[in-house]
Design an enzyme around this catalytic site. Structure first.
Site, PDB file in Angstrom:
ATOM      1  N   ASN A  46       0.749  -1.150  -0.211  1.00  0.00           N
ATOM      2  CA  ASN A  46      -0.084  -0.071  -0.363  1.00  0.00           C
ATOM      3  C   ASN A  46       1.112   1.489  -0.214  1.00  0.00           C
ATOM      4  O   ASN A  46       2.188   1.580   0.782  1.00  0.00           O
ATOM      5  CB  ASN A  46      -1.006   0.177   1.256  1.00  0.00           C
ATOM      6  CG  ASN A  46      -0.437  -0.066   2.355  1.00  0.00           C
ATOM      7  OD1 ASN A  46       0.965  -0.425   2.215  1.00  0.00           O
ATOM      8  ND2 ASN A  46      -1.155   0.333   3.712  1.00  0.00           N
ATOM      9  N   GLU A  48      -0.401   5.447   0.608  1.00  0.00           N
ATOM     10  CA  GLU A  48      -0.310   6.021   1.068  1.00  0.00           C
ATOM     11  C   GLU A  48      -0.274   7.503   0.339  1.00  0.00           C
ATOM     12  O   GLU A  48       0.874   7.392   0.159  1.00  0.00           O
ATOM     13  CB  GLU A  48      -0.623   6.230   2.974  1.00  0.00           C
ATOM     14  CG  GLU A  48      -1.763   4.951   2.617  1.00  0.00           C
ATOM     15  CD  GLU A  48      -2.160   4.598   4.371  1.00  0.00           C
ATOM     16  OE1 GLU A  48      -1.223   5.788   5.291  1.00  0.00           O
ATOM     17  OE2 GLU A  48      -2.509   3.834   4.810  1.00  0.00           O
ATOM     18  N   CYS A  57      -4.205   0.637  -2.763  1.00  0.00           N
ATOM     19  CA  CYS A  57      -3.952  -1.197  -1.711  1.00  0.00           C
ATOM     20  C   CYS A  57      -3.082  -1.477  -2.597  1.00  0.00           C
ATOM     21  O   CYS A  57      -2.699  -1.462  -3.602  1.00  0.00           O
ATOM     22  CB  CYS A  57      -5.367  -1.842  -1.553  1.00  0.00           C
ATOM     23  SG  CYS A  57      -6.573  -0.376  -0.722  1.00  0.00           S
ATOM     24  N   GLU A  59      -2.896  -4.980  -2.715  1.00  0.00           N
ATOM     25  CA  GLU A  59      -3.602  -5.507  -3.969  1.00  0.00           C
ATOM     26  C   GLU A  59      -3.523  -4.009  -4.674  1.00  0.00           C
ATOM     27  O   GLU A  59      -3.288  -5.485  -6.614  1.00  0.00           O
ATOM     28  CB  GLU A  59      -5.053  -5.856  -3.985  1.00  0.00           C
ATOM     29  CG  GLU A  59      -4.757  -6.803  -3.087  1.00  0.00           C
ATOM     30  CD  GLU A  59      -5.125  -6.297  -1.574  1.00  0.00           C
ATOM     31  OE1 GLU A  59      -4.335  -5.088  -1.149  1.00  0.00           O
ATOM     32  OE2 GLU A  59      -5.995  -7.171  -0.863  1.00  0.00           O
ATOM     33  N   CYS A  90      -9.775  -5.361   0.171  1.00  0.00           N
ATOM     34  CA  CYS A  90     -10.803  -4.323   0.367  1.00  0.00           C
ATOM     35  C   CYS A  90     -11.955  -4.296  -0.595  1.00  0.00           C
ATOM     36  O   CYS A  90     -11.556  -5.029  -2.199  1.00  0.00           O
ATOM     37  CB  CYS A  90     -10.869  -2.597   0.318  1.00  0.00           C
ATOM     38  SG  CYS A  90     -10.496  -2.253  -0.750  1.00  0.00           S
ATOM     39  N   CYS A  93     -10.751  -3.165  -4.092  1.00  0.00           N
ATOM     40  CA  CYS A  93      -9.520  -4.076  -4.725  1.00  0.00           C
ATOM     41  C   CYS A  93     -10.608  -5.664  -5.111  1.00  0.00           C
ATOM     42  O   CYS A  93     -10.038  -6.389  -6.356  1.00  0.00           O
ATOM     43  CB  CYS A  93      -8.258  -4.277  -3.597  1.00  0.00           C
ATOM     44  SG  CYS A  93      -7.813  -3.321  -3.581  1.00  0.00           S
TER      45      CYS A  93
HETATM   46  N1  THU Z   1      -5.168  -1.862   2.301  1.00  0.00           N
HETATM   47  C1  THU Z   1      -4.415  -2.773   1.882  1.00  0.00           C
HETATM   48  O1  THU Z   1      -3.552  -2.323   1.153  1.00  0.00           O
HETATM   49  N2  THU Z   1      -4.544  -4.244   1.700  1.00  0.00           N
HETATM   50  C2  THU Z   1      -6.113  -4.414   1.751  1.00  0.00           C
HETATM   51  O2  THU Z   1      -6.532  -5.574   1.639  1.00  0.00           O
HETATM   52  C3  THU Z   1      -7.054  -3.139   3.004  1.00  0.00           C
HETATM   53  C4  THU Z   1      -7.337  -1.960   2.914  1.00  0.00           C
HETATM   54  C5  THU Z   1      -4.298  -0.370   3.302  1.00  0.00           C
HETATM   55  C6  THU Z   1      -5.171   1.034   2.132  1.00  0.00           C
HETATM   56  C7  THU Z   1      -4.701   1.634   3.537  1.00  0.00           C
HETATM   57  O3  THU Z   1      -3.337   2.004   3.400  1.00  0.00           O
HETATM   58  C8  THU Z   1      -4.296   0.994   4.549  1.00  0.00           C
HETATM   59  O4  THU Z   1      -4.704  -0.086   4.382  1.00  0.00           O
HETATM   60  C9  THU Z   1      -5.852   1.520   6.119  1.00  0.00           C
HETATM   61  O5  THU Z   1      -6.727   0.793   5.204  1.00  0.00           O
END
Ligand code: THU
Length: 144
Positions: A46, A48, A57, A59, A90, A93
């Protein structure tokens, strides 16, 4: 069936990817890895952003790597996170994965201790919308 050596490669790649996560806002690091039709493994973490909704994310990052490498089919997926509950992809994704995967796609969840669960894409995204919905009744592409 995906053999255990593939699952282990995916787990190692997802864990390594998670180490690279850029998550200064949530402090919630996630790694993902995808196996493509050529047996290649693609990782993602991920990333941000100070403009929060622009974060990406793990994925989605792994999917970009797969497509960039010429992959067009996801054979297996692994997501690695930390927390009381296993970190499943999520909703957004799940749909992104759907574009390049069958309903039977196996998705394994893991953390620092080991495997935490396994789901099919169909279980996580039932009655999903996908590329075939854009094919007209006569079998022609919707764009033509
Ligand atoms: N996140 C992912 O990268 N993948 C997931 O399957 C769930 C959430 C990330 C998004 C954000 O950067 C952090 O986790 C908190 O939501």
């Amino acid at each position: 069936m995906i053999d255990e050596s593939h699952w282990n490669s995916l787990l190692a790649a997802a864990r390594a990817a998670r180490e690279q996560a850029y998550a200064p806002y949530s402090r919630f690091r996630v790694g993902a890895a995808l196996l493509d039709e050529a047996g290649r493994v693609h990782g993602g973490c991920n990333v941000e952003n100070a403009a929060y909704p622009e974060g990406v994310c793990a994925e989605a990052g792994a999917l970009s790597a797969l497509v960039l490498a010429g992959g067009r089919q996801i054979i297996a997926a692994v997501v690695v996170g930390e927390g009381a509950e296993p970190v499943t992809p999520c909703g957004g994704c799940r749909q992104k994965l759907r574009e390049f995967a069958d309903a039977t796609l196996p998705i394994r969840i893991a953390d620092g201790q080991g495997w935490r669960g396994e789901h099919t894409l169909a279980a996580l995204l039932p009655a999903s919308f996908g590329p075939t919905h854009l094919t007209k009744k006569d079998g022609r592409d919707a764009a033509s």
